[in-house]
Design an enzyme around this catalytic site. Structure first.
Site, PDB file in Angstrom:
ATOM      1  N   LYS A   1       1.520   2.366  -4.859  1.00  0.00           N
ATOM      2  CA  LYS A   1       2.808   1.342  -6.398  1.00  0.00           C
ATOM      3  C   LYS A   1       1.748   2.185  -7.714  1.00  0.00           C
ATOM      4  O   LYS A   1       2.097   1.857  -8.103  1.00  0.00           O
ATOM      5  CB  LYS A   1       2.579   0.323  -5.876  1.00  0.00           C
ATOM      6  CG  LYS A   1       3.324  -0.213  -4.915  1.00  0.00           C
ATOM      7  CD  LYS A   1       4.011  -1.782  -4.848  1.00  0.00           C
ATOM      8  CE  LYS A   1       2.648  -2.739  -3.800  1.00  0.00           C
ATOM      9  NZ  LYS A   1       2.359  -1.943  -2.430  1.00  0.00           N
TER      10      LYS A   1
ATOM     11  N   GLY B   1      -4.162  -4.329  -4.104  1.00  0.00           N
ATOM     12  CA  GLY B   1      -5.156  -3.276  -4.040  1.00  0.00           C
ATOM     13  C   GLY B   1      -4.254  -2.429  -4.225  1.00  0.00           C
ATOM     14  O   GLY B   1      -3.920  -1.687  -3.654  1.00  0.00           O
ATOM     15  N   HIS B   2      -4.470  -1.557  -5.715  1.00  0.00           N
ATOM     16  CA  HIS B   2      -3.632  -0.694  -6.396  1.00  0.00           C
ATOM     17  C   HIS B   2      -4.558   0.311  -6.635  1.00  0.00           C
ATOM     18  O   HIS B   2      -4.816   0.130  -7.718  1.00  0.00           O
ATOM     19  CB  HIS B   2      -2.506  -1.615  -7.329  1.00  0.00           C
ATOM     20  CG  HIS B   2      -1.969  -2.264  -7.093  1.00  0.00           C
ATOM     21  ND1 HIS B   2      -0.877  -2.681  -7.595  1.00  0.00           N
ATOM     22  CD2 HIS B   2      -1.444  -2.574  -5.772  1.00  0.00           C
ATOM     23  CE1 HIS B   2      -0.484  -3.618  -7.204  1.00  0.00           C
ATOM     24  NE2 HIS B   2      -0.426  -3.891  -5.453  1.00  0.00           N
TER      25      HIS B   2
ATOM     26  N   GLN C   1       2.105  -5.970  -2.644  1.00  0.00           N
ATOM     27  CA  GLN C   1       2.855  -6.015  -1.741  1.00  0.00           C
ATOM     28  C   GLN C   1       4.160  -5.222  -1.786  1.00  0.00           C
ATOM     29  O   GLN C   1       4.277  -4.492  -2.112  1.00  0.00           O
ATOM     30  CB  GLN C   1       2.758  -7.258  -1.205  1.00  0.00           C
ATOM     31  CG  GLN C   1       1.485  -8.237  -0.953  1.00  0.00           C
ATOM     32  CD  GLN C   1       0.971  -8.637  -1.850  1.00  0.00           C
ATOM     33  OE1 GLN C   1       1.638  -9.636  -2.873  1.00  0.00           O
ATOM     34  NE2 GLN C   1      -0.372  -8.661  -2.992  1.00  0.00           N
TER      35      GLN C   1
ATOM     36  N   ASP D   1       1.155  -0.993  -0.064  1.00  0.00           N
ATOM     37  CA  ASP D   1      -0.091   0.334   0.018  1.00  0.00           C
ATOM     38  C   ASP D   1       0.872   0.963  -0.138  1.00  0.00           C
ATOM     39  O   ASP D   1       0.255   2.201   0.353  1.00  0.00           O
ATOM     40  CB  ASP D   1      -1.013   0.018   1.285  1.00  0.00           C
ATOM     41  CG  ASP D   1      -1.599  -1.452   1.840  1.00  0.00           C
ATOM     42  OD1 ASP D   1      -2.146  -1.707   0.425  1.00  0.00           O
ATOM     43  OD2 ASP D   1      -2.550  -1.565   2.455  1.00  0.00           O
TER      44      ASP D   1
HETATM   45  P1  GDP Z   1      -0.488   0.355  -3.318  1.00  0.00           P
HETATM   46  O1  GDP Z   1      -1.333  -0.742  -3.282  1.00  0.00           O
HETATM   47  O2  GDP Z   1       0.610   0.518  -3.469  1.00  0.00           O
HETATM   48  O3  GDP Z   1      -0.573   0.609  -4.948  1.00  0.00           O
HETATM   49  O4  GDP Z   1      -1.336   0.938  -2.766  1.00  0.00           O
HETATM   50  P2  GDP Z   1      -2.634   1.681  -2.559  1.00  0.00           P
HETATM   51  O5  GDP Z   1      -3.956   2.132  -3.427  1.00  0.00           O
HETATM   52  O6  GDP Z   1      -3.498   0.417  -1.443  1.00  0.00           O
HETATM   53  O7  GDP Z   1      -2.931   2.643  -0.986  1.00  0.00           O
HETATM   54  C1  GDP Z   1      -2.119   3.654  -1.574  1.00  0.00           C
HETATM   55  C2  GDP Z   1      -3.766   4.721  -1.288  1.00  0.00           C
HETATM   56  O8  GDP Z   1      -2.825   6.482  -1.032  1.00  0.00           O
HETATM   57  C3  GDP Z   1      -4.628   4.494  -2.723  1.00  0.00           C
HETATM   58  O9  GDP Z   1      -5.295   4.919  -1.573  1.00  0.00           O
HETATM   59  C4  GDP Z   1      -4.354   6.234  -3.333  1.00  0.00           C
HETATM   60  O10 GDP Z   1      -5.025   6.613  -4.154  1.00  0.00           O
HETATM   61  C5  GDP Z   1      -3.438   6.763  -2.635  1.00  0.00           C
HETATM   62  N1  GDP Z   1      -2.300   7.930  -2.621  1.00  0.00           N
HETATM   63  C6  GDP Z   1      -1.344   7.292  -3.417  1.00  0.00           C
HETATM   64  N2  GDP Z   1      -0.316   8.267  -3.602  1.00  0.00           N
HETATM   65  C7  GDP Z   1      -0.432   9.778  -2.679  1.00  0.00           C
HETATM   66  C8  GDP Z   1      -0.442  10.693  -2.285  1.00  0.00           C
HETATM   67  O11 GDP Z   1       1.194  11.216  -2.434  1.00  0.00           O
HETATM   68  N3  GDP Z   1      -1.387  11.611  -1.400  1.00  0.00           N
HETATM   69  C9  GDP Z   1      -2.396  11.113  -1.018  1.00  0.00           C
HETATM   70  N4  GDP Z   1      -2.570  11.848  -0.116  1.00  0.00           N
HETATM   71  N5  GDP Z   1      -3.195   9.994  -1.083  1.00  0.00           N
HETATM   72  C10 GDP Z   1      -1.635   8.794  -2.248  1.00  0.00           C
HETATM   73  P1  IMO Z   2      -0.488  -3.820  -2.282  1.00  0.00           P
HETATM   74  O1  IMO Z   2      -0.258  -4.783  -3.687  1.00  0.00           O
HETATM   75  C1  IMO Z   2      -1.166  -4.617   2.449  1.00  0.00           C
HETATM   76  C2  IMO Z   2      -1.132  -8.711   3.530  1.00  0.00           C
HETATM   77  C3  IMO Z   2      -2.353  -9.145   4.461  1.00  0.00           C
HETATM   78  C4  IMO Z   2      -1.921  -9.729   5.412  1.00  0.00           C
HETATM   79  C5  IMO Z   2      -0.356 -10.800   4.589  1.00  0.00           C
HETATM   80  C6  IMO Z   2      -1.270 -12.037   3.924  1.00  0.00           C
HETATM   81  O2  IMO Z   2      -1.952  -3.522  -1.950  1.00  0.00           O
HETATM   82  O3  IMO Z   2       0.425  -2.932  -1.206  1.00  0.00           O
HETATM   83  P2  IMO Z   2      -2.509 -12.537   2.162  1.00  0.00           P
HETATM   84  O4  IMO Z   2      -3.629 -12.327   2.087  1.00  0.00           O
HETATM   85  O5  IMO Z   2      -1.298 -12.366   1.153  1.00  0.00           O
HETATM   86  O6  IMO Z   2      -2.156 -13.732   2.441  1.00  0.00           O
HETATM   87  O7  IMO Z   2      -2.188 -11.761   3.235  1.00  0.00           O
HETATM   88  O8  IMO Z   2      -0.449  -9.637   3.996  1.00  0.00           O
HETATM   89  N1  IMO Z   2      -1.285  -8.198   2.285  1.00  0.00           N
HETATM   90  C7  IMO Z   2      -1.209  -6.537   2.493  1.00  0.00           C
HETATM   91  N2  IMO Z   2      -1.559  -5.813   2.881  1.00  0.00           N
HETATM   92  N3  IMO Z   2      -1.004  -4.437   0.598  1.00  0.00           N
HETATM   93  C8  IMO Z   2      -1.105  -5.426   0.009  1.00  0.00           C
HETATM   94  O9  IMO Z   2      -1.149  -4.783  -1.216  1.00  0.00           O
HETATM   95  C9  IMO Z   2      -1.536  -6.887   0.450  1.00  0.00           C
HETATM   96  N4  IMO Z   2      -1.402  -8.309   0.314  1.00  0.00           N
HETATM   97  C10 IMO Z   2      -0.977  -8.765   1.002  1.00  0.00           C
HETATM   98  O10 IMO Z   2      -3.240  -7.539   4.936  1.00  0.00           O
HETATM   99  O11 IMO Z   2      -1.024  -9.415   6.331  1.00  0.00           O
HETATM  100 MG    MG Z   3      -3.173  -2.041  -1.861  1.00  0.00          MG
END
Ligand code: GDP
Ligand code: IMO
Ligand code: MG
Length: 424
Positions: A17, A41-42, A219, A14
């Site tokens: 990416k 979840g991206h 991840q 999270d």
């Molecule tokens: P990922 O799994 O690495 O792709 O990250 P996620 O999408 O799960 O979580 C990142 C969250 O931060 C998402 O809701 C993005 O829309 C948000 N986000 C990304 N960059 C920024 C930023 O620079 N500022 C803010 N406020 N939100 C951001």
């Molecule tokens: P992105 O790509 C954050 C965490 C779960 C749990 C552990 C194992 O959005 O960064 P799993 O379902 O993979 O067997 O769970 O890994 N986890 C993540 N945490 N971002 C993710 O993906 C994750 N994918 C798995 O919360 O702790």
């Molecule tokens: Mg994510």
């Protein structure tokens, strides 16, 4: 000339990416997921709306990019099909642009049930998985009882394969209606058949032709099955080594690695987190920074920037530069802390990143303090427009890590980005 680039998460996922990949993929010919499944979840903002992707690469919003789901991924076909239909509703057609490896393993509904039932480890309690069946699908892959996309294309032997797979599962006591699952999967396969292909040849050929290929990690390093905080990890290798095994592209063809980190730390699920904020401050911070999971909606634990973890992740991944995200979420904090080393309770410095989770959960972080800023900096896209305290914080982090920040993200939108140098 090889134009390849990897974007990997440096901590527990999270990191942002999705946003970074969407931005960089504007100029990418191909964007590739190499590991994980729908546990990812991206979130990408498309036409001002947040659209979380789970398996389809974040390059899909750039209509010129082709997207590949490599052999190292595990594929929940139901969920993938739903994702394709959702994208269609937003006006994004994957036809002719999506390539799915026939070697990838398939997640069946019973893997999801199994994930929910088996995530408790004796003596440790829950792991807090995403309940997407990812761990059980990889377990079957390594037990050689798994079912691959290629198997779905030969329906004659499929039922026997599934029966054999189920026989290995001690925890499955529910009635599982195999014919009904297979009927549903047959329908999905007939819809998706055109996307199944040999992605090893496709990718190597594209790279050899000089196309720009971007590898998108899911991840992050500290969730890596080998290098993360085991057993509180995922079941794949998000670190760069996972690209080779998860796509068939050799390491000699991976030219540059950009690590993604937030300007602070988060973790979702269970496991050690040395720099976690105190409870009261954490709750307030989480609300302001919207730190809730994109896949499960769970509240993410939040903490200070952990330079020890990030340095370790940079080493394991061969990171050449960093994209730092969510700096806007630190506005209004009087003093910002950065963990620069770990000590034992007795005050002895710890030289490496502890490989044992029990040890990591007991470390005492040493913090360096930075002066915060009051201004709302969301959306700023020029470095000189940031308050001097924010610039000092970023410069301080670069010095502590000895790595340059190539991208600074100040908001979820594409435009809310400071790009310090040309990426491609
Ligand atoms: P990922 O799994 O690495 O792709 O990250 P996620 O999408 O799960 O979580 C990142 C969250 O931060 C998402 O809701 C993005 O829309 C948000 N986000 C990304 N960059 C920024 C930023 O620079 N500022 C803010 N406020 N939100 C951001
Ligand atoms: P992105 O790509 C954050 C965490 C779960 C749990 C552990 C194992 O959005 O960064 P799993 O379902 O993979 O067997 O769970 O890994 N986890 C993540 N945490 N971002 C993710 O993906 C994750 N994918 C798995 O919360 O702790
Ligand atoms: Mg994510």
């Amino acid at each position: 000339m090889m134009n390849t680039l990897a974007v990997v998460g440096l901590l527990w996922g999270d990191e942002g990416k999705g946003k970074v990949v969407d931005l960089i993929s504007k100029k990418a010919d191909v964007v590739v997921r190499y590991q994980g499944g729908t546990n990812a979840g991206h979130t990408v903002y498309y036409k001002g709306k947040p659209l979380p992707l789970h398996l389809i690469p974040s390059g899909i919003f750039n209509k010129k990019s082709k997207c590949v789901i490599g052999n190292g991924c595990v594929i929940d076909l139901r969920s993938l099909y739903e994702e394709i239909l959702n994208l269609k509703k937003e006006g994004i057609d994957v036809k002719g642009r999506l390539f799915i490896s026939k070697r990838a393993h398939v997640t069946f509904p019973y893997h999801i049930e199994e994930d929910k039932k088996t995530e408790k480890i004796k003596g440790l309690g829950k792991l807090g998985t995403t309940s997407r069946g990812v761990g059980p699908t990889y377990t079957d892959k390594y037990a050689r009882t798994g079912i691959r996309i290629a198997d779905l294309l030969y329906p004659e032997g499929l039922e026997a394969l599934v029966e054999n797979n189920l026989k290995t599962k001690k925890v499955m006591d529910d009635e599982i209606n195999i014919p009904s699952i297979l009927e549903e999967y047959r329908t999905i396969v007939s819809e998706l058949r055109e996307y199944f292909t040999d992605t090893v040849f496709f990718l190597n050929n594209e790279i050899d032709k000089g196309k720009r290929v971007l590898f998108e990690g899911a991840q992050g390093c500290l969730l890596d099955i080998d290098f993360g905080t085991y057993p509180y990890v995922t079941s794949s290798n998000p670190t760069v080594g996972g690209i080779c095994t998860g796509t068939g592209v050799p390491s000699s063809k991976i030219k540059r690695v950009i690590g993604v980190a937030k300007a602070y730390s988060t973790r979702v699920g269970v496991g050690p987190f040395p720099t976690e904020f105190d409870k009261g401050f954490q709750e307030q911070f989480r609300e302001n920074a919207h730190e809730f999971g994109a896949t499960t909606g769970r509240p993410r634990s939040c903490g200070w920037f952990d330079a020890v973890g990030i340095r370790y992740a940079c080493m394991v991944n061969g990171v050449s530069s960093i994209a730092i995200t969510k700096i806007d979420c630190l506005s209004g904090i009087e003093t910002i802390k950065v963990c620069i080393d770990y000590k034992t309770k007795e005050g002895k410095q710890i030289q490496s990143f502890p490989s044992y989770s029990n040890e990591l959960s007991k470390v005492v972080p040493t913090y360096e303090e930075f002066k915060g800023w009051e201004e709302d900096i969301r959306g700023i896209n020029k470095i000189e427009d940031l308050p001097s305290e924010a610039r000092d914080y970023l410069k301080g982090l670069e010095e502590i890590l000895n790595v340059d920040f190539v991208i600074i993200s100040t908001g979820p939108d594409r435009d809310a980005t400071i790009v310090k140098e040309k990426i491609w």
